[in-house]
Design an enzyme around this catalytic site. Structure first.
Site, PDB file in Angstrom:
ATOM      1  N   LYS A  52       0.834  -1.207   0.000  1.00  0.00           N
ATOM      2  CA  LYS A  52       0.000   0.000   0.000  1.00  0.00           C
ATOM      3  C   LYS A  52       0.870   1.258   0.000  1.00  0.00           C
ATOM      4  CE  LYS A  52      -3.622  -2.670   2.182  1.00  0.00           C
ATOM      5  NZ  LYS A  52      -4.454  -2.989   3.376  1.00  0.00           N
ATOM      6  N   GLN A  96      -4.602  -1.741   9.696  1.00  0.00           N
ATOM      7  CA  GLN A  96      -4.418  -3.036   9.032  1.00  0.00           C
ATOM      8  C   GLN A  96      -4.979  -4.167   9.905  1.00  0.00           C
ATOM      9  OE1 GLN A  96      -3.123  -3.627   5.860  1.00  0.00           O
ATOM     10  NE2 GLN A  96      -3.807  -5.716   6.229  1.00  0.00           N
ATOM     11  N   ASP A 119     -11.088   2.429   4.254  1.00  0.00           N
ATOM     12  CA  ASP A 119     -11.385   0.993   4.155  1.00  0.00           C
ATOM     13  C   ASP A 119     -12.899   0.741   4.143  1.00  0.00           C
ATOM     14  OD1 ASP A 119      -9.230  -0.684   3.723  1.00  0.00           O
ATOM     15  OD2 ASP A 119      -8.712  -0.909   5.850  1.00  0.00           O
TER      16      ASP A 119
HETATM   17  C1  BQF Z   1      -2.208 -10.721  -5.870  1.00  0.00           C
HETATM   18  C2  BQF Z   1      -5.940  -9.251   2.948  1.00  0.00           C
HETATM   19  C3  BQF Z   1      -6.852 -11.130   4.132  1.00  0.00           C
HETATM   20  C4  BQF Z   1      -6.784 -10.437   5.320  1.00  0.00           C
HETATM   21  C5  BQF Z   1      -6.294  -9.150   5.362  1.00  0.00           C
HETATM   22  C6  BQF Z   1      -2.045  -8.538  -4.673  1.00  0.00           C
HETATM   23  C7  BQF Z   1      -2.708  -8.315  -2.366  1.00  0.00           C
HETATM   24  C8  BQF Z   1      -2.948  -9.686  -2.329  1.00  0.00           C
HETATM   25  C9  BQF Z   1      -2.785 -10.464  -3.467  1.00  0.00           C
HETATM   26  C10 BQF Z   1      -2.919  -7.464  -1.173  1.00  0.00           C
HETATM   27  C11 BQF Z   1      -5.453  -8.587   1.736  1.00  0.00           C
HETATM   28  C12 BQF Z   1      -5.482  -9.262   0.394  1.00  0.00           C
HETATM   29  C13 BQF Z   1      -4.910  -7.308   1.833  1.00  0.00           C
HETATM   30  C14 BQF Z   1      -2.332  -9.897  -4.632  1.00  0.00           C
HETATM   31  C15 BQF Z   1      -4.322  -6.579   0.667  1.00  0.00           C
HETATM   32  C16 BQF Z   1      -5.237  -8.317  -0.747  1.00  0.00           C
HETATM   33  O1  BQF Z   1      -1.447 -10.385  -6.784  1.00  0.00           O
HETATM   34  O2  BQF Z   1      -2.946 -11.716  -5.989  1.00  0.00           O
HETATM   35  C17 BQF Z   1      -2.242  -7.755  -3.539  1.00  0.00           C
HETATM   36  O3  BQF Z   1      -2.000  -6.747  -0.824  1.00  0.00           O
HETATM   37  N1  BQF Z   1      -4.116  -7.454  -0.461  1.00  0.00           N
HETATM   38  C18 BQF Z   1      -4.904  -6.683   3.127  1.00  0.00           C
HETATM   39  O4  BQF Z   1      -4.455  -5.550   3.267  1.00  0.00           O
HETATM   40  O5  BQF Z   1      -5.387  -7.313   4.197  1.00  0.00           O
HETATM   41  C19 BQF Z   1      -5.873  -8.566   4.170  1.00  0.00           C
HETATM   42  C20 BQF Z   1      -6.447 -10.542   2.951  1.00  0.00           C
END
Ligand code: BQF
Length: 295
Positions: A52, A96, A119
């Site tokens: 991010k 987060q 968010d």
């Molecule tokens: C990709 C998230 C579960 C719990 C908290 C690119 C992300 C993931 C995959 C990513 C996620 C999932 C995020 C890919 C942010 C998605 O190329 O497939 C990016 O950074 N995510 C989060 O901040 O918190 C989570 C999943």
């Protein structure tokens, strides 16, 4: 079969936002500023906030990463949130998830100023979303909607089956797909761990959104020809041959399901990158809405 290329579309969206930032700068306006609060050292969470912050840098946003130790008390975190709420330089911020177990997630989400809640997790914003009012839509469901929109996937009158009722993906996407919007007007079934005969639903589905977190759960014999499949699963599995020692695996048996699908998202490179892009989009909106309030 068409791949819903989230990597490509997320890059387009980031380029569009970067162009707007450039425009803001040339008008002498303050650029959007996103802050992220990370409590503890969870490996996946570190990766996500890192992505991010890097994305902010790439498109010309300001960003602030607030790293707190996992011994942080709930009161200390709430105090940090109060600071960010009061800081006029911060347009939007996220906490987060997941949080350490000694911190009450609900209390934390309620403490975020809804106008800075990029968010979209504050109950006031969730309620606005359900009522089709202006709000911040949670980044993952927002990203899915945007992906369907840009590929012109028809949703009106279709049977959309959502697997999983999480507050972050399943529940909100089930609401959004049913709204009276361009991407919407679907007939939605929200399935979950107590659903009886899930296969009967997935076999009838025109669109499947799987947000379960079980690798290779959705098999080819569970879907009909022409189905649209959106895979929100991102399970880390150990992999010696991978750079980081793991790879991420979706909920869908891609190799076989893709043979029957009309559209399908890959993992990685599908919904995940869209999540990051839509967080940036929400931050831009927060900046623009904040300006409107002051004007
Ligand atoms: C990709 C998230 C579960 C719990 C908290 C690119 C992300 C993931 C995959 C990513 C996620 C999932 C995020 C890919 C942010 C998605 O190329 O497939 C990016 O950074 N995510 C989060 O901040 O918190 C989570 C999943």
């Amino acid at each position: 079969m068409v791949i819903l290329d989230g990597k490509k579309i997320s890059n387009q969206i980031k380029d569009e936002i970067a162009a707007e930032v450039k425009e803001m700068k040339s008008n002498g306006e303050k650029v959007p500023h996103l802050a992220a609060v990370l409590v503890g050292e969870d490996g996946a969470s570190l990766t996500y906030v890192g992505s991010k912050v890097r994305a902010c840098e790439r498109i010309g946003f300001e960003s602030t990463l607030v790293k707190l130790p996992d011994t942080t008390t709930e009161d200390e975190l709430l105090a940090k949130i109060a600071d960010l709420n009061a800081d006029d330089d911060i347009d939007g911020f996220i906490v987060q998830l997941p949080l350490p177990k000694h911190i009450d997630e609900q209390k934390v989400l309620l403490a975020v100023d809804p106008d800075k809640d990029v968010d979209g997790f504050h109950p006031a914003n969730f309620g606005k979303m359900a009522l089709e009012m202006q709000t911040f839509i949670p980044a993952t469901p927002f990203g899915i909607m945007e992906l369907l929109k840009r590929y012109e996937v028809e949703t009106s009158g279709k049977h959309a089956v959502v697997i999983g009722r999480s507050h972050i993906v399943g529940r909100p996407i089930s609401i959004l797909l049913s709204t009276k919007d361009k991407v919407g007007n679907a007939t939605v079934t929200l399935t979950h761990s107590r659903t009886k005969d899930l296969e009967a639903f997935t076999k009838d589905a025109d669109i499947i959104i799987s947000a379960l977190g079980v690798p290779n759960f959705l098999k080819a014999d569970m879907v009909k020809d022409g189905v649209v499949v959106v895979d929100v699963g991102i399970t880390r599995v150990p992999d010696e041959t991978a750079k980081r020692g793991y790879r991420i695996v979706g909920d869908v048996d891609f190799e076989n399901v893709s043979k029957k699908a009309s559209y399908i998202t890959p993992v990685p490179g599908g919904v995940g990158p869209m999540t990051i892009a839509m967080l940036l989009k929400n931050t831009l909106l927060a900046r623009q809405r904040g300006m409107a309030k002051k004007a």
